[in-house]
Design a protein around this motif. Structure first.
Motif, PDB file in Angstrom:
ATOM      1  N   SER A 512     -30.368   8.289 -49.299  1.00 52.80           N
ATOM      2  CA  SER A 512     -29.031   7.714 -49.483  1.00 52.80           C
ATOM      3  C   SER A 512     -28.478   7.104 -48.209  1.00 52.80           C
ATOM      4  N   SER A 514     -29.773   5.385 -45.862  1.00 50.68           N
ATOM      5  CA  SER A 514     -30.371   4.154 -45.343  1.00 50.68           C
ATOM      6  C   SER A 514     -30.373   3.047 -46.385  1.00 50.68           C
ATOM      7  N   ASP A 515     -29.962   1.854 -45.957  1.00 49.15           N
ATOM      8  CA  ASP A 515     -30.049   0.676 -46.832  1.00 49.15           C
ATOM      9  C   ASP A 515     -31.422   0.033 -46.747  1.00 49.15           C
ATOM     10  N   GLU A 516     -32.197   0.397 -45.724  1.00 46.81           N
ATOM     11  CA  GLU A 516     -33.495  -0.239 -45.510  1.00 46.81           C
ATOM     12  C   GLU A 516     -34.656   0.586 -46.041  1.00 46.81           C
ATOM     13  N   GLN A 518     -35.785   2.011 -48.580  1.00 47.45           N
ATOM     14  CA  GLN A 518     -35.706   2.117 -50.029  1.00 47.45           C
ATOM     15  C   GLN A 518     -37.075   1.859 -50.648  1.00 47.45           C
ATOM     16  N   ASP A 522     -35.721  -5.545 -50.703  1.00 46.70           N
ATOM     17  CA  ASP A 522     -34.785  -6.416 -51.406  1.00 46.70           C
ATOM     18  C   ASP A 522     -35.371  -7.810 -51.556  1.00 46.70           C
TER      19      ASP A 522
END
Length: 531
Positions: A512, A514-516, A518, A522
């Motif tokens: 949760s 980290s946005d990277e 994953q 993206d």
């Protein structure tokens, strides 16, 4: 001249020893209380860190943020301005341990106090500069050398587990000898301590702590004299204190006992060479003076004190080393792609902010009820040494527990309530079908699904067909992972019955914080297509 030691300062010295003992007992008590208390919340066991101005200063500089609890550090600074480095001599539990070992080594003749001819010990000031300049570039190295971090980490990871194994060995011998009346109370006492027995770096961290203690055979309170950056910081603040050493020239017989037995090389004799920035106000010099020539009167007015002898070239070199160290510490592949095994405890800030705030104290490791949180070695690069990570093979993240987030002294782990914590995803589970009992052998096993704590369960069972070597077709229920529901707690990996390497494992992907890091990269839509 009649020889007569000061009774007043001998009494003060005894009071100091009592103060040291009380504060060490408080430290020890708080560390023992850093475990699951039988309820959801625990409070104030990390209070020592909030009075540490070095941790406060470096964390504020590195993180560019103020942590409210560090207001207590200002209290330490104010008292140091007024009374000098009293905290080092009267309060610091690590200083008390050093003095105890120095006392033992002196009594055993392994340490022979003598007058030191070298210049004022300045190494700790260079270490302080290295830490502070690094903090300017968001490199927080204070946890490696800060006395409270060193002490807590060493006790939590090495000293307490050694005590735990010692109790276990004693109990084993007592039960074998059938001394049940003695063994049972010891077993009950050991159980109440709730000590985590296994740490990956216990030997390494314990050896470093032992080496620091053994340095006292070379010089009394070696750490305090030459290495402690907190002592250096307090020394800078203490030069304006109101307690000034004076020597009555009419009484002084120039025996040099005060300088020989000075615990921190403050050089009481001659009077004009005394260094208040090094004095910890142990009052040993005044207590052992055979003619009662040494006094510490209150002098609130300013007094000219010899400046700390720091070489300008060495200052510049130390600062440059720190500037270079910041990017050097980050030359790690871990910064380009997250380590699969670097599973941070719940509440951890995004990695960059986490490293800026974590002081490697070991509080979260000590409080974890399942022994899951372990010190990092290489998983986070050099910058992340001794920071906490979850190791599911050793323990798992208890679903209804948020204790680690409550004891973090710097906010590197954001404090969470239990309901908030249950919604935090720290990683994702995966199944190795080549090792999983139902998938590989066709035999029934639902251990991971049974232990999965989330609702609805992240591990589901589906019927599958498995061809055995004998040509038989089996149709067992086999586990699959719902990655949307899995929070990465690791209980499935911890409880997997495949002994050597579990057939189900957890990685940090999907966390949760980290946005990277994953599961999927993206996809960025742009004119002319998808890139």
């Amino acid at each position: 001249m009649k020889k007569e030691r000061s009774k007043k300062y001998r009494v003060i010295q005894i009071l100091r020893i009592i103060s040291q003992a009380l504060f060490f007992i408080l430290f020890f008590y708080l560390l023992l209380q850093t475990h699951f208390p039988g309820k959801d919340y625990i409070r104030n066991v990390e209070i020592f860190f909030h009075f540490d101005p070095l941790i406060a200063l470096t964390t504020i500089i590195a993180a560019r943020a103020v942590f409210a609890s560090f207001v207590f550090a200002a209290f330490t600074i104010i008292l140091t301005f007024v009374f000098g480095r009293f905290a080092c001599g009267w309060v610091c539990p690590l200083g008390s341990i050093h003095q105890f070992f120095s006392f033992i080594f002196k009594k055993s003749k392994l340490l022979k106090p003598k007058k030191i001819k070298n210049k004022l010990p300045t190494l700790k000031y260079y270490i302080l500069i290295l830490i502070l300049v690094g903090a300017v570039f968001s490199l927080n190295l204070v946890g490696i050398m800060d006395p409270f971090s060193l002490l807590y980490r060493s006790f939590a990871v090495a000293v307490f587990p050694v005590l735990n194994h010692t109790f276990s060995n004693i109990l084993s011998l007592l039960y074998q000898a059938e001394f049940y009346s003695v063994a049972d109370p010891i077993a009950q006492f050991s159980a109440t301590l709730d000590i985590n027995p296994v740490f990956a770096q216990a030997f390494f961290i314990g050896s470093l702590f032992l080496a620091v203690m053994l340095l006292n055979m070379h010089r009394e309170r070696f750490w305090c004299r030459y290495l402690c950056p907190l002592g250096a910081l307090l020394g800078l603040f203490s030069r304006w204190n109101i307690l000034k050493l004076t020597i009555d020239p009419k009484k002084c017989i120039e025996c040099n006992l005060c300088t020989i037995h000075c615990e921190t090389q403050a050089n009481p004799f001659p009077n004009d060479e005394w260094k208040s920035s090094e004095c910890i106000y142990c009052f040993t010099c005044s207590a052992i003076c055979p003619t009662n020539a040494i006094q510490f009167p209150l002098r609130p007015g300013p007094e000219k004190i010899e400046k700390i002898d720091l070489s300008r070239r060495k200052l510049i070199l130390t600062s440059l080393v720190s500037v270079i160290a910041a990017p050097f510490f980050r030359l790690s592949p871990k910064s380009a792609r997250a380590s699969e095994k670097l599973i941070r405890p719940p509440g951890a800030l995004p990695e960059k902010q986490f490293l800026e705030k974590c002081v490697k104290c070991g509080e979260c490791m000590k409080v974890c009820p399942t022994n899951a949180i372990q010190p990092v070695l290489t998983e986070a690069g050099p910058e992340g040494l001794w920071t906490p990570m979850l190791v599911p093979e050793i323990g798992y993240c208890e679903y209804y527990c948020s204790l680690c987030t409550q004891v973090c002294p710097t906010g590197a782990l954001k404090e969470l309530t239990v309901p908030e914590k249950t919604q935090v995803k720290i990683g994702t589970s995966w199944i190795n079908k080549n090792r999983c009992i139902p998938w590989k052998f066709g035999d029934p096993c639902i251990v991971c699904e049974e232990h999965c704590p989330v609702s609805p369960k992240a591990i589901k069972l589906i019927k599958t067909e498995v061809n055995t070597p004998e040509g038989e077709i089996k149709t067992p229920l086999a586990p699959v992972i719902d990655t949307e529901l899995c929070i990465g707690c690791g209980i499935c990996e911890n409880k997997c019955p495949v002994v050597d390497k579990p057939a189900i494992y957890v990685t940090s992907v999907g966390e949760s914080r980290s946005d990277e890091n994953q599961l999927k990269l993206d996809l960025i839509s742009g004119s002319g297509g998808i890139y």
